[in-house]
Design an enzyme around this catalytic site. Structure first.
Site, PDB file in Angstrom:
ATOM      1  N   GLU A 258      32.518  44.834  42.398  1.00  0.00           N
ATOM      2  CA  GLU A 258      33.358  43.768  42.835  1.00  0.00           C
ATOM      3  C   GLU A 258      34.405  44.535  43.521  1.00  0.00           C
ATOM      4  OE1 GLU A 258      35.448  41.018  43.792  1.00  0.00           O
ATOM      5  OE2 GLU A 258      36.041  40.606  41.342  1.00  0.00           O
ATOM      6  N   CYS A 292      41.459  39.542  44.985  1.00  0.00           N
ATOM      7  CA  CYS A 292      40.333  39.784  46.081  1.00  0.00           C
ATOM      8  C   CYS A 292      39.909  38.728  46.953  1.00  0.00           C
ATOM      9  CB  CYS A 292      39.390  40.671  45.435  1.00  0.00           C
ATOM     10  SG  CYS A 292      38.661  39.537  43.865  1.00  0.00           S
TER      11      CYS A 292
HETATM   12  C1  UN1 Z   1      39.963  39.209  41.722  1.00  0.00           C
HETATM   13  O1  UN1 Z   1      40.973  39.037  42.574  1.00  0.00           O
HETATM   14  O2  UN1 Z   1      39.741  40.483  41.358  1.00  0.00           O
HETATM   15  O3  UN1 Z   1      38.607  33.503  42.364  1.00  0.00           O
HETATM   16  C2  UN1 Z   1      39.364  38.203  40.948  1.00  0.00           C
HETATM   17  C3  UN1 Z   1      39.606  34.016  41.764  1.00  0.00           C
HETATM   18  C4  UN1 Z   1      39.585  34.428  40.328  1.00  0.00           C
HETATM   19  C5  UN1 Z   1      39.260  35.833  40.257  1.00  0.00           C
HETATM   20  C6  UN1 Z   1      39.903  36.731  41.114  1.00  0.00           C
HETATM   21  N1  UN1 Z   1      39.179  33.527  39.585  1.00  0.00           N
HETATM   22  O4  UN1 Z   1      40.631  34.121  42.597  1.00  0.00           O
END
Ligand code: UN1
Length: 505
Positions: A258, A292
């Protein structure tokens, strides 16, 4: 104002972490809120990492014999511990990662949600029954645990992302070895303390079922290379993925990656601009642009461009940047000076390329001189340049125009990453095109909501340089298990498949 240091130590002690573990040692943890140290840890040695993996392997051998719903009970009790301690663990997330309190608490909520989901899944680890081509035969699939699951997590979701992985991995009968970011080890140790409380309550949990390893990339390499770690789930930059993935591939282990995102939003003329502006604000500026899934590119139809950009500029200039512990602050600090430098350099390059920048300057926050606070930046870009196609992990939103939706979708897809995406429209044809095979190429595609803040019930992850992995909901539990295909002959003869004859008489 209570010192971050004193408060972090008090919270850690309250959550059950022995202070001796976090007050002596060469690994200094700083709160991004003030820049002051909040912990001194001794990293785990390579030998300790190997011992932890060996222990986890033994734990798995015992745990796989425990009925899955009983394993689910562990997750239910862990969710209870998290619920009881949500405010404190959430506050520790704020102190260590710099998120505003509501997001710190929300992160723990995400843990609770996935634990309850995993508890339910523990009664649903089902396979198929398949029609056999042979008489008096039956085919079926059974799902078995893999073994030791390695989890490498990033600073920005210091506890929730581990929990997505661990909750499923554990109900599936695996053990877990977790290497958190060296920037956020305290929340990991606090989480581990709560997990151990739940384990003691459920009883029969083998020692070493879940372990935390504190340290840097050397420990990640040990997990990636270890023959007794069949799956490593790694969250972080694409560069980190490039370092880890070939090692896993070399030994044919599974990689659940990820990695980077460069998420776009398309705003169409029929969109509810009021709603779009709210979604854009949270998507682009929330968590100080350090998700992310953060909205990094906005692709706006030219007829509404001026109106939308004017509204956004007002918000960018007025949004409250400040101490994330304070009520009313919406944007906390960047994680450290490195992030600040990356943002500064990207904005400089954007200006050189003809971008028009609103915001982006460093903000002084009372009592927090060592924190890197910035006003989020809105950058009007003449085109989707290499800079725009690169993920900078900071609150920069590049805004560009489009004429036709097909071009906007092409821009959405014309980046190396493929995590999340969204469209704002009230036109059914536009929405459906965006969600279709000709539409967004991302793992997540939304309509009239932003690209971030996903619920745990769906599969989470993305394509291309995002790494292809899926975590969290839907049928993702299958990633943490191996599938066995079984053919059973309940007759007295041995017909061969495909009509092959092999008569030994
Ligand atoms: C991340 O930034 O690694 O959808 C995960 C989202 C959160 C998870 C982000 N539930 O922004």
């Amino acid at each position: 104002m209570v010192q971050t240091n004193d408060e972090a130590l008090a919270l850690m002690e309250f959550l059950g972490v022995p202070l001796s573990r976090i007050t002596i040692g060469p690994l200094e943890v700083k709160s991004p809120i003030t820049g002051e140290p909040i912990g001194q840890l001794t990293p785990h040695s390579n030998a300790e990492a190997h011992r932890a993996i060996a222990r986890a392997r033994q734990a798995h051998l015992a745990w796989r014999q425990v009925p899955a719903p009983r394993r689910g009970e562990l997750m239910r009790l862990f969710a209870e511990e998290l619920r009881t301690n949500q405010a404190d663990l959430g506050r520790l997330v704020t102190l260590e990662a710099g998120k505003i309190l509501s997001e710190g608490k929300g992160e723990v909520q995400e843990m609770i949600d996935i634990c309850m989901f995993a508890c339910g899944i523990s009664r649903q680890l089902h396979g198929l029954t398949i029609a056999s081509e042979r008489p008096q035969h039956r085919m079926m699939e059974t799902w078995h645990p893999l073994g030791v699951v390695g989890v490498i997590s990033a600073f920005n979701f210091p506890v929730a992302v581990w929990c997505w992985n661990a909750a499923l991995a554990l109900v599936c009968g695996n053990s877990v070895v977790w290497k958190p970011s060296p920037k956020t080890p305290l929340t990991a140790l606090a989480t581990q303390a709560l997990f151990e409380r739940a384990a003691a309550r459920v009883g029969g949990v083998p020692e070493g079922l879940s372990t935390v390893l504190i340290g840097g990339s050397e420990l990640a390499r040990i997990l990636a290379d270890h023959p007794k770690v069949p799956l490593v789930s790694a969250t972080g930059s694409t560069a980190m993925g490039h370092a880890i993935a070939p090692r896993l591939t070399a030994r044919f282990a599974r990689a659940l990656l990820e990695l980077g995102g460069n998420n776009a939003g398309i705003v169409c003329p029929s969109a509810d601009l009021e709603l779009a502006v709210r979604a854009i604000a949270f998507g682009a500026m929330g968590t100080a642009g350090q998700r992310c899934t953060t909205l990094r590119r906005l692709i706006v139809q030219e007829s509404i461009y001026g109106n939308l950009v004017t509204r956004l500029k007002t918000i960018y200039q007025s949004v409250k940047v400040g101490d994330p512990r304070q009520e009313g602050s919406l944007i906390g600090p960047l994680i450290d000076g490195g992030s600040f430098a990356a943002m500064h350099n990207a904005l400089k390059e954007a200006r050189d390329l003809g971008g028009v920048v609103t915001g982006g300057e460093r903000v002084n926050v009372d009592h927090c001189p060592g924190g890197y606070y910035v006003r989020p930046a809105l950058v009007e870009m003449p085109a989707q340049t290499e800079l725009v196609r690169t993920e900078t992990f900071a609150p920069i939103l590049y805004v560009m125009k489009y004429k036709n939706l097909v071009d906007a979708i092409a821009m959405n897809n014309d980046v190396p990453q493929g995590l999340s995406s969204c469209i704002f429209t009230h036109d059914l044809q536009e929405a459906e095109l965006f969600l279709s095979a000709e539409g967004s190429d991302c793992g997540i595609a939304n309509v009239n909501i932003g690209p971030s803040g996903a619920e745990i019930g769906g599969a989470f992850g993305g394509e291309k340089e995002t790494g292809g992995g899926r975590e969290s909901g839907s049928d993702v539990w299958k990633t943490y298990m191996r599938r066995a295909t079984n053919t059973i002959n309940y007759g007295n003869v041995l017909p061969l498949a495909q009509g092959v004859s092999f008569d030994i008489e």
